[in-house]
Design a protein around this motif. Sequence first.
Motif, PDB file in Angstrom:
ATOM      1  N   ASN A 118       1.713   8.945  -4.537  1.00 39.82           N
ATOM      2  CA  ASN A 118       0.733   7.837  -4.523  1.00 39.82           C
ATOM      3  C   ASN A 118       0.929   7.120  -3.053  1.00 39.82           C
ATOM      4  OD1 ASN A 118      -0.453   7.848  -7.110  1.00 39.82           O
ATOM      5  ND2 ASN A 118       1.405   7.047  -7.888  1.00 39.82           N
ATOM      6  N   HIS A 119       1.655   7.785  -2.073  1.00 42.34           N
ATOM      7  CA  HIS A 119       1.820   7.397  -0.792  1.00 42.34           C
ATOM      8  C   HIS A 119       2.254   5.957  -0.646  1.00 42.34           C
ATOM      9  CE1 HIS A 119      -0.203  11.360   0.047  1.00 42.34           C
ATOM     10  NE2 HIS A 119      -0.871  10.801  -0.561  1.00 42.34           N
ATOM     11  N   SER A 120       3.055   5.436  -1.417  1.00 43.06           N
ATOM     12  CA  SER A 120       3.573   4.154  -1.620  1.00 43.06           C
ATOM     13  C   SER A 120       5.046   3.852  -1.957  1.00 43.06           C
ATOM     14  CB  SER A 120       2.543   3.427  -2.657  1.00 43.06           C
ATOM     15  OG  SER A 120       2.980   3.790  -3.797  1.00 43.06           O
ATOM     16  N   VAL A 121       5.534   2.841  -1.774  1.00 38.45           N
ATOM     17  CA  VAL A 121       6.988   2.401  -1.899  1.00 38.45           C
ATOM     18  C   VAL A 121       6.725   1.383  -3.031  1.00 38.45           C
ATOM     19  CG1 VAL A 121       9.216   1.531  -1.167  1.00 38.45           C
ATOM     20  CG2 VAL A 121       7.879   3.294   0.057  1.00 38.45           C
ATOM     21  N   LYS A 122       7.574   1.533  -4.123  1.00 36.67           N
ATOM     22  CA  LYS A 122       7.382   0.416  -5.239  1.00 36.67           C
ATOM     23  C   LYS A 122       8.830  -0.180  -5.325  1.00 36.67           C
ATOM     24  CE  LYS A 122       3.388   2.779  -7.492  1.00 36.67           C
ATOM     25  NZ  LYS A 122       2.842   3.548  -8.659  1.00 36.67           N
ATOM     26  N   VAL A 123       8.740  -1.643  -5.819  1.00 35.76           N
ATOM     27  CA  VAL A 123      10.145  -2.168  -5.872  1.00 35.76           C
ATOM     28  C   VAL A 123      10.029  -2.864  -7.258  1.00 35.76           C
ATOM     29  CG1 VAL A 123      11.360  -3.995  -5.064  1.00 35.76           C
ATOM     30  CG2 VAL A 123       9.887  -2.818  -3.370  1.00 35.76           C
ATOM     31  N   TYR A 124      11.239  -2.617  -8.045  1.00 38.34           N
ATOM     32  CA  TYR A 124      11.315  -3.070  -9.386  1.00 38.34           C
ATOM     33  C   TYR A 124      12.668  -3.904  -9.175  1.00 38.34           C
ATOM     34  CZ  TYR A 124       7.802   0.425 -10.266  1.00 38.34           C
ATOM     35  OH  TYR A 124       7.066   1.378 -10.344  1.00 38.34           O
ATOM     36  N   ASN A 125      12.932  -4.816 -10.561  1.00 38.28           N
ATOM     37  CA  ASN A 125      13.902  -5.509 -10.682  1.00 38.28           C
ATOM     38  C   ASN A 125      14.965  -4.694 -11.241  1.00 38.28           C
ATOM     39  OD1 ASN A 125      13.268  -5.571 -13.386  1.00 38.28           O
ATOM     40  ND2 ASN A 125      12.708  -7.771 -13.282  1.00 38.28           N
ATOM     41  N   ALA A 126      16.371  -5.128 -11.656  1.00 37.38           N
ATOM     42  CA  ALA A 126      17.291  -4.324 -12.481  1.00 37.38           C
ATOM     43  C   ALA A 126      16.849  -3.871 -13.691  1.00 37.38           C
ATOM     44  CB  ALA A 126      18.643  -5.043 -12.320  1.00 37.38           C
ATOM     45  N   GLU A 127      15.785  -4.647 -14.431  1.00 34.57           N
ATOM     46  CA  GLU A 127      15.487  -4.138 -15.730  1.00 34.57           C
ATOM     47  C   GLU A 127      14.333  -3.473 -15.606  1.00 34.57           C
ATOM     48  OE1 GLU A 127      16.158  -7.643 -14.820  1.00 34.57           O
ATOM     49  OE2 GLU A 127      18.028  -7.206 -15.635  1.00 34.57           O
ATOM     50  N   GLY A 128      13.739  -3.029 -14.487  1.00 31.91           N
ATOM     51  CA  GLY A 128      12.579  -2.079 -14.457  1.00 31.91           C
ATOM     52  C   GLY A 128      11.242  -2.951 -14.313  1.00 31.91           C
ATOM     53  N   GLU A 129      11.196  -4.173 -14.267  1.00 34.33           N
ATOM     54  CA  GLU A 129       9.948  -4.838 -14.199  1.00 34.33           C
ATOM     55  C   GLU A 129       9.309  -4.973 -12.676  1.00 34.33           C
ATOM     56  OE1 GLU A 129       9.908  -5.462 -18.108  1.00 34.33           O
ATOM     57  OE2 GLU A 129       8.453  -6.333 -16.805  1.00 34.33           O
ATOM     58  N   PHE A 130       8.180  -4.542 -12.762  1.00 30.33           N
ATOM     59  CA  PHE A 130       7.517  -4.271 -11.338  1.00 30.33           C
ATOM     60  C   PHE A 130       7.370  -5.794 -10.495  1.00 30.33           C
ATOM     61  CE2 PHE A 130       3.724  -4.570  -8.825  1.00 30.33           C
ATOM     62  CZ  PHE A 130       3.856  -3.356  -7.940  1.00 30.33           C
ATOM     63  N   LEU A 131       7.804  -5.463  -9.327  1.00 37.91           N
ATOM     64  CA  LEU A 131       7.558  -6.664  -8.345  1.00 37.91           C
ATOM     65  C   LEU A 131       6.724  -6.572  -7.174  1.00 37.91           C
ATOM     66  CD1 LEU A 131      11.808  -7.239  -7.894  1.00 37.91           C
ATOM     67  CD2 LEU A 131      10.000  -8.421  -9.330  1.00 37.91           C
ATOM     68  N   PHE A 132       6.634  -5.608  -6.708  1.00 34.34           N
ATOM     69  CA  PHE A 132       5.668  -5.326  -5.785  1.00 34.34           C
ATOM     70  C   PHE A 132       5.781  -3.772  -4.804  1.00 34.34           C
ATOM     71  CE2 PHE A 132       8.061  -5.215  -1.587  1.00 34.34           C
ATOM     72  CZ  PHE A 132       9.096  -5.980  -2.041  1.00 34.34           C
ATOM     73  N   LYS A 133       4.680  -3.530  -4.495  1.00 36.54           N
ATOM     74  CA  LYS A 133       4.564  -2.331  -3.732  1.00 36.54           C
ATOM     75  C   LYS A 133       3.953  -2.230  -2.351  1.00 36.54           C
ATOM     76  CE  LYS A 133       0.126  -0.640  -5.361  1.00 36.54           C
ATOM     77  NZ  LYS A 133      -0.684   0.590  -6.077  1.00 36.54           N
TER      78      LYS A 133
END
Length: 791
Positions: free
Chosen positions: A690-705
């Motif tokens: 997907n040619h991207s970097v994804k960031v999640y919190n410690a519980e796995g909830e999506f924050l941003f990419k």
Amino acid sequence: MARHEPASPVVRQIDQQFLICSICLDRYCNPKVLPCLHTFCERWDLPNPPELPLHPLNPSEPPLHALHPPPPMSVCPSLPLLSACTPTLRCLQNYIPAQSLSLSCPVCRQTSILPERGVPALPNNFFITNLMEVLQRDPDPRGAPPAPLPPLGAATGQPLCCPNHEGKVMEFYCEPCETAMCRECTEGERREHRDHRTVPLRDVLEQHKAALQHQLDAVRARLPQLAAAVGLVAEISRQLGQRRAEAEAEIGSSFEELEAALRQRREVLLRDLEATCAAKQQVLEAQLEVLRQGQESILSSCAFTEQALHHGSATEVLLVQKQMGERLRELAARPFPEHPHENAQLEFHAEPEGLRRSIQNLGALLTTSATAHTTVATGEGLRQAVVGQPCSLSVTTKDKDGALVRSGGARLRFAVTGPDGAAAEAEVQDNRNGTYELVYTPRSEGDFVLSILLYGQPVRGSPFRARALRPSDVPPSPEEAKRRVKSPGGGHVRQKALRRPASMYGSAKRKENPIEDELIFRVGSRGREKGEFTNLQGISTSSAGRIVVADSNNQCVQVFSNEGQFRLRFGVRGRSPGQLQRPTGVSVDTNGDIIVADYDNRWVSVFSPEGKFKTKLGAGRLMGPKGVAVDRNGHIIVVDNKACCVFIFQPNGKLVARFGSRGTAERQFAGPHFVAVNNKNEIVVTDFHNHSVKVYNAEGEFLFKFGSHGEGNGQFNAPTGVAVDSNGNIIVADWGNSRIQVFDSAGSFLSYINTAADPLYGPQGLALTSDGHVVVADSGNHCFKAYRYLQ
């Protein structure tokens, strides 16, 4: 059937707008209302089924009767709305696939669960039914005007008849079905609502009217907001048109000025050309005059002397000898300007290519897609400040969909009001990447109001309130102590270049880009001996000054010092616990234990710092573990490349959480590779395909990419390794582009790491050493390299 066309225009309009089924495009027959409040026929009565209309939403689809062939014709029961009984083609029932347990509204596509008895059990639309009864009254056939349409109250105030039992008045209400019914519907062996709770209709009437009135009031209360929004959007649209006209006028004016300047310059050059040429010609003409006079003198003297010598008498020769001798001696000795006093160079020299490029790039349309309601402001300056010291915060602009805006130039206003109502010093610095640094300096203690307006609208959360404290009241924070640069005597090497900005929140100084980094050393070559590699993948470091490398095709793990000196090698090929089949990811926990993701064995192995096997985890759950990391709670985070998900385990192997699946959405991946954890315990994953970097919190909830496919700044061609420095900056190995990029904590591009001295070829894992260098597994070159990283 031949549909009756009402004579009155008002009645005809009501008939066309409210009484036409969207499926059969004819007047309703036994209208049923769906949960989405759209109404359709239960059946369609017609004597001879014609070609049905095309699909109401997609004309390219085949007609509805082609999708669902009509059942055999039957004779319908007598209905009050029909003048005669006709064969029946089921309309809504025919639209719903056979044996389906759900239905999708043909208009809005909302999916609902079908009642147990199917379409007939759907609620009837009694409002439509009664309205049709009123409009069914034919006008006088002799041409008399139709009777006036009774008011709505007259239609709705009449007793409602049950559509299932002719002539029976509906006086009961079924709460589970939310529909009215007659007494026969509640009695008898074939009653439809046998097991349902029914109450008299009059008992629930006021309750439902009150609920409906409450909903009506709630919806009506939104009208002022919508009116304000309409006015605001219309004003922005008007301003946009005005700005367009102004920009068009400025473009015309700018180019007219340029054209005038070009014409003026042309005239100047032509005048200079004429003057220069005239001056040169004057010098040359004067020289020609002197030369021609000398030439004429010599010719005449020579001719006279020759005439005397050949034709003169002795007496004549003796008489002119003295005079002509002096004349010839004077001419022979006279200096003549035989060398040119000027040259013929007179040419026009210009560099039009540079000017042409400048003209082609002249001017730019400055605009962004940023919107105030999605733009966010962050930083310590929103909460607290120190009197007399510059305090900074950052604004990250986003578009209407919440995506980061990558260009600057937005109209951002920052105003700071002190406790006494006076304005404080405030400055806006445009980072030219969609982020803005706001700096203010409070001069007194107290509460300050920070107002941030984007295009005249407050950003999310604005205005903010920050408290200014005296320096003596602010204790030094541990984070600030960690960020201080140690002296060379403390074991840190002083960097000659500027430090890379900690983040877009940390410093009030303008960021500079790019920053020169350089190769420190490289270790390894292709082979199977100590210090040699074959397709190395993951790389990790420890606080004890060790670099740990997963040597994938050699089925082992090798350990080096921070200076690249070989220390240890362990691992035996096999599929038993403690053996390695295809080690990919590697990490080191706080105890120094080495955690290895084994792709082919489908588990994660844990070894002691000396390489002794301790335990394994994830067996039976993992399909293809690739990257591995350890968070601040000691949890082991594993990226499953094959299953396209992320697992979080306790050190004892107990599963804590799992998130992700295959796809392109926010919580989906396509071949995820490596993982890192930042100082907020957030999980950073590289999404390879997907040619991207994804960031999640410690519980796995999506924050941003962040990131997209490409070769530009901030773009990727299959990202692999990832690491996060102490300031939250994210370092990413760009596998397909063979480079390393650096981003701030919000995903905005900062710079590259300069690898030109020894180019990469397919970099994989990436980590930061305890002394602040970047080490990368250069898989294609079968080595790992260390680069100086300037934080």
